[in-house]
Scaffold this motif. Structure first.
Motif, PDB file in Angstrom:
ATOM      1  N   TYR A   1       0.810  -1.218   0.000  1.00  0.00           N
ATOM      2  CA  TYR A   1       0.000   0.000   0.000  1.00  0.00           C
ATOM      3  C   TYR A   1       0.846   1.272   0.000  1.00  0.00           C
ATOM      4  O   TYR A   1       0.497   2.290   0.607  1.00  0.00           O
ATOM      5  CB  TYR A   1      -0.988   0.024   1.181  1.00  0.00           C
ATOM      6  CG  TYR A   1      -1.862  -1.190   1.237  1.00  0.00           C
ATOM      7  CD1 TYR A   1      -2.778  -1.468   0.212  1.00  0.00           C
ATOM      8  CD2 TYR A   1      -1.778  -2.094   2.297  1.00  0.00           C
ATOM      9  CE1 TYR A   1      -3.575  -2.592   0.249  1.00  0.00           C
ATOM     10  CE2 TYR A   1      -2.573  -3.220   2.350  1.00  0.00           C
ATOM     11  CZ  TYR A   1      -3.473  -3.463   1.317  1.00  0.00           C
ATOM     12  OH  TYR A   1      -4.255  -4.595   1.350  1.00  0.00           O
ATOM     13  N   LEU A   2       1.970   1.217  -0.699  1.00  0.00           N
ATOM     14  CA  LEU A   2       2.753   2.428  -0.910  1.00  0.00           C
ATOM     15  C   LEU A   2       2.201   3.193  -2.104  1.00  0.00           C
ATOM     16  O   LEU A   2       1.810   2.592  -3.119  1.00  0.00           O
ATOM     17  CB  LEU A   2       4.226   2.077  -1.162  1.00  0.00           C
ATOM     18  CG  LEU A   2       5.009   1.490   0.012  1.00  0.00           C
ATOM     19  CD1 LEU A   2       6.385   1.045  -0.472  1.00  0.00           C
ATOM     20  CD2 LEU A   2       5.130   2.492   1.147  1.00  0.00           C
ATOM     21  N   ASP A   3       2.161   4.495  -2.000  1.00  0.00           N
ATOM     22  CA  ASP A   3       1.681   5.323  -3.110  1.00  0.00           C
ATOM     23  C   ASP A   3       2.619   5.190  -4.307  1.00  0.00           C
ATOM     24  O   ASP A   3       3.817   4.937  -4.149  1.00  0.00           O
ATOM     25  CB  ASP A   3       1.610   6.785  -2.649  1.00  0.00           C
ATOM     26  CG  ASP A   3       0.898   7.674  -3.656  1.00  0.00           C
ATOM     27  OD1 ASP A   3      -0.340   7.699  -3.642  1.00  0.00           O
ATOM     28  OD2 ASP A   3       1.616   8.312  -4.454  1.00  0.00           O
ATOM     29  N   ASN A   4       2.053   5.353  -5.511  1.00  0.00           N
ATOM     30  CA  ASN A   4       2.882   5.291  -6.724  1.00  0.00           C
ATOM     31  C   ASN A   4       3.972   6.354  -6.735  1.00  0.00           C
ATOM     32  O   ASN A   4       4.974   6.218  -7.434  1.00  0.00           O
ATOM     33  CB  ASN A   4       2.003   5.432  -7.978  1.00  0.00           C
ATOM     34  CG  ASN A   4       1.385   4.110  -8.375  1.00  0.00           C
ATOM     35  OD1 ASN A   4       1.994   3.052  -8.210  1.00  0.00           O
ATOM     36  ND2 ASN A   4       0.163   4.150  -8.909  1.00  0.00           N
ATOM     37  N   GLU A   5       3.773   7.422  -5.969  1.00  0.00           N
ATOM     38  CA  GLU A   5       4.772   8.478  -5.881  1.00  0.00           C
ATOM     39  C   GLU A   5       5.601   8.359  -4.603  1.00  0.00           C
ATOM     40  O   GLU A   5       6.161   9.347  -4.122  1.00  0.00           O
ATOM     41  CB  GLU A   5       4.058   9.848  -5.909  1.00  0.00           C
ATOM     42  CG  GLU A   5       3.172  10.072  -7.119  1.00  0.00           C
ATOM     43  CD  GLU A   5       3.939   9.963  -8.428  1.00  0.00           C
ATOM     44  OE1 GLU A   5       5.109  10.431  -8.481  1.00  0.00           O
ATOM     45  OE2 GLU A   5       3.384   9.400  -9.391  1.00  0.00           O
ATOM     46  N   THR A   6       5.687   7.154  -4.073  1.00  0.00           N
ATOM     47  CA  THR A   6       6.388   6.943  -2.799  1.00  0.00           C
ATOM     48  C   THR A   6       7.820   7.451  -2.853  1.00  0.00           C
ATOM     49  O   THR A   6       8.497   7.383  -3.890  1.00  0.00           O
ATOM     50  CB  THR A   6       6.394   5.444  -2.430  1.00  0.00           C
ATOM     51  OG1 THR A   6       7.111   5.289  -1.193  1.00  0.00           O
ATOM     52  CG2 THR A   6       7.074   4.609  -3.484  1.00  0.00           C
ATOM     53  N   LYS A   7       8.271   7.947  -1.722  1.00  0.00           N
ATOM     54  CA  LYS A   7       9.652   8.418  -1.591  1.00  0.00           C
ATOM     55  C   LYS A   7      10.555   7.365  -0.924  1.00  0.00           C
ATOM     56  O   LYS A   7      11.741   7.605  -0.711  1.00  0.00           O
ATOM     57  CB  LYS A   7       9.680   9.699  -0.748  1.00  0.00           C
ATOM     58  CG  LYS A   7       8.907  10.849  -1.358  1.00  0.00           C
ATOM     59  CD  LYS A   7       9.575  11.305  -2.652  1.00  0.00           C
ATOM     60  CE  LYS A   7       8.967  12.612  -3.157  1.00  0.00           C
ATOM     61  NZ  LYS A   7       7.570  12.471  -3.621  1.00  0.00           N
ATOM     62  N   VAL A   8       9.965   6.232  -0.602  1.00  0.00           N
ATOM     63  CA  VAL A   8      10.739   5.147   0.004  1.00  0.00           C
ATOM     64  C   VAL A   8      11.746   4.619  -1.016  1.00  0.00           C
ATOM     65  O   VAL A   8      11.415   4.393  -2.183  1.00  0.00           O
ATOM     66  CB  VAL A   8       9.813   3.998   0.467  1.00  0.00           C
ATOM     67  CG1 VAL A   8      10.627   2.786   0.916  1.00  0.00           C
ATOM     68  CG2 VAL A   8       8.913   4.482   1.606  1.00  0.00           C
ATOM     69  N   VAL A   9      12.967   4.419  -0.566  1.00  0.00           N
ATOM     70  CA  VAL A   9      14.016   3.922  -1.452  1.00  0.00           C
ATOM     71  C   VAL A   9      14.738   2.742  -0.794  1.00  0.00           C
ATOM     72  O   VAL A   9      14.581   2.468   0.402  1.00  0.00           O
ATOM     73  CB  VAL A   9      15.039   5.024  -1.794  1.00  0.00           C
ATOM     74  CG1 VAL A   9      14.375   6.153  -2.559  1.00  0.00           C
ATOM     75  CG2 VAL A   9      15.713   5.536  -0.526  1.00  0.00           C
ATOM     76  N   GLN A  10      15.538   2.078  -1.606  1.00  0.00           N
ATOM     77  CA  GLN A  10      16.309   0.943  -1.120  1.00  0.00           C
ATOM     78  C   GLN A  10      17.217   1.363   0.043  1.00  0.00           C
ATOM     79  O   GLN A  10      17.882   2.393  -0.010  1.00  0.00           O
ATOM     80  CB  GLN A  10      17.148   0.358  -2.243  1.00  0.00           C
ATOM     81  CG  GLN A  10      17.889  -0.916  -1.863  1.00  0.00           C
ATOM     82  CD  GLN A  10      18.647  -1.491  -3.046  1.00  0.00           C
ATOM     83  OE1 GLN A  10      18.875  -0.807  -4.047  1.00  0.00           O
ATOM     84  NE2 GLN A  10      19.045  -2.746  -2.948  1.00  0.00           N
TER      85      GLN A  10
END
Length: 279
Positions: free
Chosen positions: A210-219
């Protein structure tokens, strides 16, 4: 006729005297030599004595061999027992070290949150089913453990109590398909759900969904518990983000999470028996 008889008798007597003289001279000249009679007896007995000696030596050799074998076997058994005792002592010491490490971690966490109450436990069995990832610990209701208690280590979250007995409890791990945890990305503060996935369970990984398509989460980002729902306290480390992928429906993305705890190798855990829910 009488003269002949007398001459023979005289010859026999002279011969006897001569033999006696020869024997006496021999004995006098050779004191270290045995008498002829003794020599004859020894000549006859020497082969027999040699055979008897050979048999005796052979029997003694066999006896010595088996006596030495028994001694070696006893030494071997003693060494094996000593080795087993040493290994047992090392295992006990290792368990004590691990438990001590967990208890120190529990004290540190309790120092930050006085409402935390822990119980240290040892893993005594693991499931080998392909559709689940769980294990059994050696503590149960007698130690105050209840259903849904949070299970963790010094490194982070492990799972929760899904079944409990008097002296044992079953732990469902965070990579199990039955596991769902409210989570948050530590850096971006994006809220999502960390849940087990059948496709990832074999790799000891789970999904952050359920992360947004514009998520800022990175590896490399850290994921922790959000504290919603009251099952887990806020701020426990779940793991780190690997790949970021799009869901098949395309409406959102998900991240692959590698747990902070190597669930397949741990032997000791902490059960969080109670805590105060904070928002």
């Amino acid at each position: 006729m009488k003269d002949v008889f007398e001459k023979k008798w005289v010859l026999i007597l002279l011969s006897a005297i001569l033999l006696s003289l020869v024997a006496m001279i021999w004995s006098a000249l050779s004191p270290s030599h045995a008498s002829p009679a003794t020599n004859l007896v020894n000549i006859l007995l020497t082969p027999i004595q040699g055979g008897v000696t050979a048999v005796t030596n052979g029997v003694q050799s066999v006896v010595d061999h088996y006596t030495e074998y028994d001694v070696l076997m006893e030494e071997n058994r003693t060494l094996r027992q000593d080795l087993a005792d040493t290994r047992g002592a090392l295992r006990d010491a290792d368990r004590a070290i691990q438990e001590n490490t967990q208890l120190r971690a529990a004290l540190d966490m309790k120092a930050r949150n006085s409402s935390f109450e822990f119980e240290s436990a040892e893993i005594i069995a693991r499931s080998h089913e392909t559709w689940s990832r769980s294990f059994t610990i050696d503590k149960g209701t007698l130690s105050g453990i209840k259903l849904d208690n949070c299970v963790l280590t010094v490194d982070g979250l492990v799972g929760y109590i899904s079944e409990v007995g008097t002296t044992w409890a079953m732990v469902t791990t965070i990579v199990d398909t039955d596991s769902q945890i409210s989570a948050i990305a530590s850096r971006t503060r994006e809220v999502a759900t960390a849940e087990g996935s059948f496709e990832l369970m074999g790799k000891n990984q789970l999904k952050l969904t359920y992360l947004d398509n514009e998520t800022k989460v990175v590896q490399g980002d850290t994921v922790e518990t959000a504290g919603f729902g009251g099952l887990f306290p806020k701020g426990l480390v779940i793991g780190s983000v690997g790949e970021i992928k799009s869901e098949t429906h395309g409406a959102s993305k998900y991240a692959v999470i590698t747990p902070a705890v190597n669930i397949s190798e741990i032997t000791q855990v902490l059960v969080l028996k109670s805590f105060t829910v904070t928002e």
